[in-house]
Design an enzyme around this catalytic site. Structure first.
Site, PDB file in Angstrom:
ATOM      1  CB  SER A 124      25.596  39.472 -13.973  1.00 38.65           C
ATOM      2  OG  SER A 124      26.347  40.563 -14.437  1.00 38.65           O
ATOM      3  CG  ASN A 169      30.106  41.525  -4.113  1.00 37.23           C
ATOM      4  OD1 ASN A 169      30.206  42.685  -4.817  1.00 37.23           O
ATOM      5  ND2 ASN A 169      29.287  40.566  -4.029  1.00 37.23           N
ATOM      6  N   GLY A 185      31.523  47.281  -6.669  1.00 38.47           N
ATOM      7  CA  GLY A 185      30.914  48.328  -6.966  1.00 38.47           C
ATOM      8  C   GLY A 185      30.852  48.447  -8.502  1.00 38.47           C
ATOM      9  CB  CYS A 192      24.128  46.669  -7.870  1.00 37.29           C
ATOM     10  SG  CYS A 192      25.643  46.740  -7.237  1.00 37.29           S
ATOM     11  CG  ASN A 242      22.111  41.527  -7.206  1.00 31.87           C
ATOM     12  OD1 ASN A 242      22.992  41.513  -6.533  1.00 31.87           O
ATOM     13  ND2 ASN A 242      21.842  42.450  -8.435  1.00 31.87           N
ATOM     14  N   GLY A 263      22.825  30.932  -4.522  1.00 28.64           N
ATOM     15  CA  GLY A 263      23.352  29.800  -3.848  1.00 28.64           C
ATOM     16  C   GLY A 263      23.486  28.513  -4.406  1.00 28.64           C
TER      17      GLY A 263
HETATM   18  C1  LIG Z   1      31.736  39.411  -7.012  1.00 27.43           C
HETATM   19  C2  LIG Z   1      30.157  39.711  -7.462  1.00 27.43           C
HETATM   20  C3  LIG Z   1      29.833  40.325  -8.329  1.00 27.43           C
HETATM   21  C4  LIG Z   1      28.681  40.579  -8.789  1.00 27.43           C
HETATM   22  N1  LIG Z   1      28.239  41.737  -9.903  1.00 27.43           N
HETATM   23  C5  LIG Z   1      27.008  41.534 -10.320  1.00 27.43           C
HETATM   24  C6  LIG Z   1      26.615  42.644 -11.601  1.00 27.43           C
HETATM   25  O1  LIG Z   1      27.725  43.130 -12.134  1.00 27.43           O
HETATM   26  N2  LIG Z   1      25.486  42.663 -11.945  1.00 27.43           N
HETATM   27  C7  LIG Z   1      24.462  41.832 -11.283  1.00 27.43           C
HETATM   28  O2  LIG Z   1      23.356  41.812 -11.635  1.00 27.43           O
HETATM   29  N3  LIG Z   1      24.695  40.867 -10.215  1.00 27.43           N
HETATM   30  C8  LIG Z   1      25.971  40.979  -9.795  1.00 27.43           C
HETATM   31  N4  LIG Z   1      26.121  39.988  -8.716  1.00 27.43           N
HETATM   32  C9  LIG Z   1      25.118  39.197  -8.154  1.00 27.43           C
HETATM   33  C10 LIG Z   1      25.028  37.747  -8.775  1.00 27.43           C
HETATM   34  O3  LIG Z   1      24.882  37.653 -10.082  1.00 27.43           O
HETATM   35  C11 LIG Z   1      23.721  36.839  -8.063  1.00 27.43           C
HETATM   36  O4  LIG Z   1      22.599  37.564  -8.250  1.00 27.43           O
HETATM   37  C12 LIG Z   1      24.225  36.746  -6.462  1.00 27.43           C
HETATM   38  O5  LIG Z   1      25.693  36.673  -6.156  1.00 27.43           O
HETATM   39  C13 LIG Z   1      23.432  35.521  -6.005  1.00 27.43           C
HETATM   40  O6  LIG Z   1      23.898  34.430  -6.703  1.00 27.43           O
HETATM   41  P1  LIG Z   1      25.059  33.193  -6.056  1.00 27.43           P
HETATM   42  O7  LIG Z   1      24.479  33.152  -4.641  1.00 27.43           O
HETATM   43  O8  LIG Z   1      24.883  32.120  -6.748  1.00 27.43           O
HETATM   44  O9  LIG Z   1      26.236  34.134  -6.153  1.00 27.43           O
HETATM   45  C14 LIG Z   1      27.496  39.867  -8.135  1.00 27.43           C
HETATM   46  C15 LIG Z   1      27.775  39.053  -7.236  1.00 27.43           C
HETATM   47  C16 LIG Z   1      29.039  38.825  -6.744  1.00 27.43           C
HETATM   48  C17 LIG Z   1      29.449  37.800  -5.780  1.00 27.43           C
END
Ligand SMILES: Cc1cc2nc3c(=O)[nH]c(=O)nc-3n(C[C@H](O)[C@H](O)[C@H](O)COP(=O)(O)O)c2cc1C
Length: 304
Positions: A20, A68, A71, A129, A192, A244
């Site tokens: 997400s 990030n 919000g 979040c 998250n 990651g």
């Molecule tokens: C720009 C951005 C926006 C995100 N927005 C949400 C969100 O709306 N809801 C949510 O549950 N997680 C949100 N996340 C968290 C990601 O879904 C994920 O849990 C987190 O980035 C770790 O995974 P990754 O390292 O593969 O990015 C966001 C992450 C990023 C980088």
């Protein structure tokens, strides 16, 4: 090679889901690959009313990932249902709605609306979040609050598979995992983002207008893997691992420690076509490692 999975009643043809907030509402990524290839699409966090998010700058790069503080900018649930959802291939690839609310009542209202939406395959509740003043991680850091939100959402939407998304910003993730499992979660997803900060020594200013933000990308993978391992060892419901993931080997690390499925987040910003390639690469890599199916490989980590 059978790589299908069952996530608490949600059938996926493969375990690759978008994370997400990193995949828009899905359609933004259709120029880079066939959305129907994916196991599931998790859309940007939805709130009852549209949100414009935090002031900019709200993204900054770090050596091994990104920070990030968006919000939870989003179009709001009504616009999502009217203008985004009808264009997603929800039959082939389930759409998972990610929910954000500032309080229990708002969660209930949102869950009731999305629980009734025929093209929504499952709900993922974001109690993790770190970038908002109300709600978010406040719910995810206290086992009683986490259980209470889970129970309320479960009651408001009794039929849809319910995924609860956990925060790594806690002392013992297993306590929170047990609490949401006991309160009715069908599936747990984690992690998250991890709380983080970046500063500019020349301007003497934080790099994010919000001062602090959430760290994601390769830097968080070892933390995520440990927490996914701990939760998989603690609870008997399916777990979605994320944090990651950048290639098919990363996917299999999460599956090996016990995850049923994975989500790909920050890597979508680095290579928007990557997530589609992962689906193609997975069966070959599993065969190379001597597995007969994904199920055969899951949880195969040897710790003795
Ligand atoms: C720009 C951005 C926006 C995100 N927005 C949400 C969100 O709306 N809801 C949510 O549950 N997680 C949100 N996340 C968290 C990601 O879904 C994920 O849990 C987190 O980035 C770790 O995974 P990754 O390292 O593969 O990015 C966001 C992450 C990023 C980088």
């Amino acid at each position: 090679m059978d790589i299908s999975v069952d996530l608490g009643g949600l059938r996926l043809k493969n375990p690759i889901m978008s994370a997400s907030g990193t995949f828009g509402y899905g359609l933004e990524f259709s120029p880079y690959g066939d959305l129907q290839k994916l196991g599931a699409i998790v859309v940007k966090g939805l709130s009852l009313h549209p949100r414009s998010g935090n002031p900019t700058p709200r993204i900054t790069e770090t050596p091994c990932g990104m920070l990030n503080a968006i919000g939870l900018q989003n179009v709001g649930v009504e616009k999502f249902l009217a203008q985004k959802l009808p264009f997603l291939p929800a039959d082939e690839t389930p759409v998972v709605a990610n929910l954000y609310a500032q309080g229990a009542e708002e969660f209930v209202e949102l869950a009731a609306i999305l629980g009734d939406a025929p093209r929504v395959g499952a709900l993922e509740v974001n109690i993790s979040c770190p970038n908002v003043r109300c709600g978010g991680v406040q719910f995810g850091q206290d086992p009683e609050a986490a259980a209470s939100v889970t129970r309320e959402v479960r009651r408001a939407s009794p039929d849809k598979p319910l995924i609860i998304k956990l925060s790594p910003n806690v002392t013992d993730i297993r306590v929170i995992a047990r609490a949401v499992r006991d309160a009715g979660a069908d599936v747990i997803s984690l992690i998250n983002t991890l709380g983080g900060m970046a500063v500019d020594i020349h301007s003497r200013k934080p790099r994010l207008a919000n001062i602090v933000g959430g760290l994601s990308g390769p830097a968080v993978k070892p933390v995520a893997l440990k927490m996914v391992y701990e939760v998989c060892s603690e609870v008997d419901i399916p777990v979605i691992g994320l944090g990651g993931i950048c290639n098919a080997r990363d996917v299999l690390e999460f599956i090996m420690v016990g995850a049923h499925a994975v989500q790909v987040g920050t890597a979508n910003f680095m290579r928007p076509d990557l997530i589609f390639d992962l689906v193609d690469e997975l069966p070959g890599l599993l065969a190379e490692l001597g597995a007969e199916s994904l199920e055969d490989f899951r949880g195969s980590l040897e710790t003795q």
